[in-house]
Write an enzyme that holds these catalytic residues in place. Structure first.
Site, PDB file in Angstrom:
ATOM      1  N   HIS A  57     102.665   2.505  94.779  1.00 54.84           N
ATOM      2  CA  HIS A  57     102.260   3.825  94.270  1.00 54.84           C
ATOM      3  C   HIS A  57     103.212   4.285  93.164  1.00 54.84           C
ATOM      4  O   HIS A  57     102.772   4.876  92.178  1.00 54.84           O
ATOM      5  CB  HIS A  57     102.297   4.880  95.389  1.00 54.84           C
ATOM      6  CG  HIS A  57     101.342   4.623  96.504  1.00 54.84           C
ATOM      7  ND1 HIS A  57     101.753   4.263  97.759  1.00 54.84           N
ATOM      8  CD2 HIS A  57      99.986   4.691  96.554  1.00 54.84           C
ATOM      9  CE1 HIS A  57     100.699   4.112  98.548  1.00 54.84           C
ATOM     10  NE2 HIS A  57      99.616   4.359  97.838  1.00 54.84           N
ATOM     11  N   GLN A  99      86.411   6.728 105.020  1.00 50.46           N
ATOM     12  CA  GLN A  99      86.547   5.311 104.706  1.00 50.46           C
ATOM     13  C   GLN A  99      87.131   4.482 105.847  1.00 50.46           C
ATOM     14  O   GLN A  99      87.397   3.296 105.680  1.00 50.46           O
ATOM     15  CB  GLN A  99      87.353   5.121 103.419  1.00 50.46           C
ATOM     16  CG  GLN A  99      88.824   5.464 103.489  1.00 50.46           C
ATOM     17  CD  GLN A  99      89.460   5.428 102.113  1.00 50.46           C
ATOM     18  OE1 GLN A  99      89.262   6.311 101.290  1.00 50.46           O
ATOM     19  NE2 GLN A  99      90.242   4.387 101.843  1.00 50.46           N
TER      20      GLN A  99
HETATM   21  O1  PAF Z   1      93.309   3.107  97.724  1.00 51.10           O
HETATM   22  C1  PAF Z   1      93.414   4.139  98.424  1.00 51.10           C
HETATM   23  O2  PAF Z   1      94.512   4.546  98.828  1.00 51.10           O
HETATM   24  C2  PAF Z   1      92.151   4.911  98.797  1.00 51.10           C
HETATM   25  O3  PAF Z   1      91.084   4.053  99.028  1.00 51.10           O
HETATM   26  C3  PAF Z   1      91.788   5.996  97.771  1.00 51.10           C
HETATM   27  C4  PAF Z   1      91.443   5.383  96.429  1.00 51.10           C
HETATM   28  C5  PAF Z   1      92.939   6.968  97.626  1.00 51.10           C
HETATM   29  C6  PAF Z   1      90.556   6.773  98.258  1.00 51.10           C
HETATM   30  O4  PAF Z   1      90.787   7.408  99.457  1.00 51.10           O
END
Ligand code: PAF
Length: 276
Positions: free
Chosen positions: A33, A57
């Site tokens: 990140h 998700q």
């Molecule tokens: O890659 C991630 O951390 C997640 O899939 C995202 C893009 C933040 C969507 O929740």
């Protein structure tokens, strides 16, 4: 650094700004990140990082609940990185009472990770669309570790005409090659030692593909067998076209090997992209 908790405050704050870069995250920030954010800050001073663990998700409640939550540490990292805006909405604020509308994705969303996590990419793209609509960024940064996610988001932006440039950033790896991931912290000490086997095996597969030692199918089967024998539970190991994510056609030379496998209850994914 301004930490914004609601949609209304976000819209008001960003309304007057142009040239916004967006880095979506689910928190538990690691070097992968950091790299996305550093690259975003090279392009513009108006960088928005979102932190939202998106329930849409996750395929199981246990997985959602066990996802690492480290908001205080995350905010102090973002402060050190000089991020100007952080968006940390509540579930109620961003998802509302009801979320029935979702994105109809191409079939490839039901293959690879999508085959083992039904609906996962609908959940990802739904939240990404919502965040794009609120933030209206010019640029958005995603890690290449989530190769299939990046592929689908590029398609989404193209097919839904979002005026957003999607930038994929290379995977950051630990000392032994393990791709940095929020899920790594959930590995036991013993499994952490084993975890780099996935990337090492993908490198061996890459050599085999380049040297054409066997068919793609044989290479995939032997890699799957080798990981399963070492105590992994393999979801898939696949040699695909990096352009379409489908099985490479005869003269395809841009290849990606993608894999997902679990050690204990921790599911790891990785990929390696190369040209023949
Ligand atoms: O890659 C991630 O951390 C997640 O899939 C995202 C893009 C933040 C969507 O929740």
């Amino acid at each position: 650094m301004r930490v914004i908790h609601s949609q209304s405050e976000l819209i008001k704050t960003l309304k007057v700004l142009t040239n916004i870069a967006f880095v979506p995250t689910m928190g538990n920030l690691h070097e992968g990140h950091h790299k996305l954010i550093e690259e975003a800050l090279k392009k513009t001073k108006y960088v928005v990082v979102s932190i939202f663990i998106n329930p849409l998700q996750f395929n199981s409640k246990e997985d959602f609940l066990s996802y690492p939550r480290t908001i205080d540490e995350d905010l102090s990292i973002l402060q050190k990185l000089n991020v100007p805006f952080v968006f940390t909405p509540s579930k109620e604020d961003i998802l509302g009472a009801l979320q029935i509308i979702e994105i109809h994705l191409p079939n490839i969303a039901n293959d690879l990770c999508g085959k083992f996590r039904p609906g996962h990419f609908n959940g990802v793209t739904t939240i990404v669309c919502k965040l794009f609509n609120l933030i209206r960024p010019d640029l958005a940064f995603f890690g290449k570790k989530d190769f299939q996610q990046l592929f689908l988001i590029k398609e989404l932006v193209k097919q839904l005409n979002y005026p957003i440039q999607i930038i994929g950033i290379d995977t950051i790896r630990d000392y032994d090659g393990l791709a940095k991931s929020s899920r790594n912290t959930l590995l036991s000490a013993e499994n952490r030692k084993k975890a780099s086997q996935l990337f090492k095996l993908m490198n061996t597969m890459k050599d085999e593909v380049i040297q054409k030692t066997s068919s793609f199918k044989e290479i995939e089967e032997s890699a799957t067998k080798s990981l399963n024998t070492s105590g992994w539970a393999v979801d898939y190991i696949a040699i695909r076209s990096a352009q379409s994510l489908k099985t490479p056609v005869h003269d395809e030379n841009h290849i990606v090997i993608l894999g997902a496998a679990s050690l204990g209850s921790v599911r790891l994914i990785d990929n390696i992209e190369f040209c023949i």
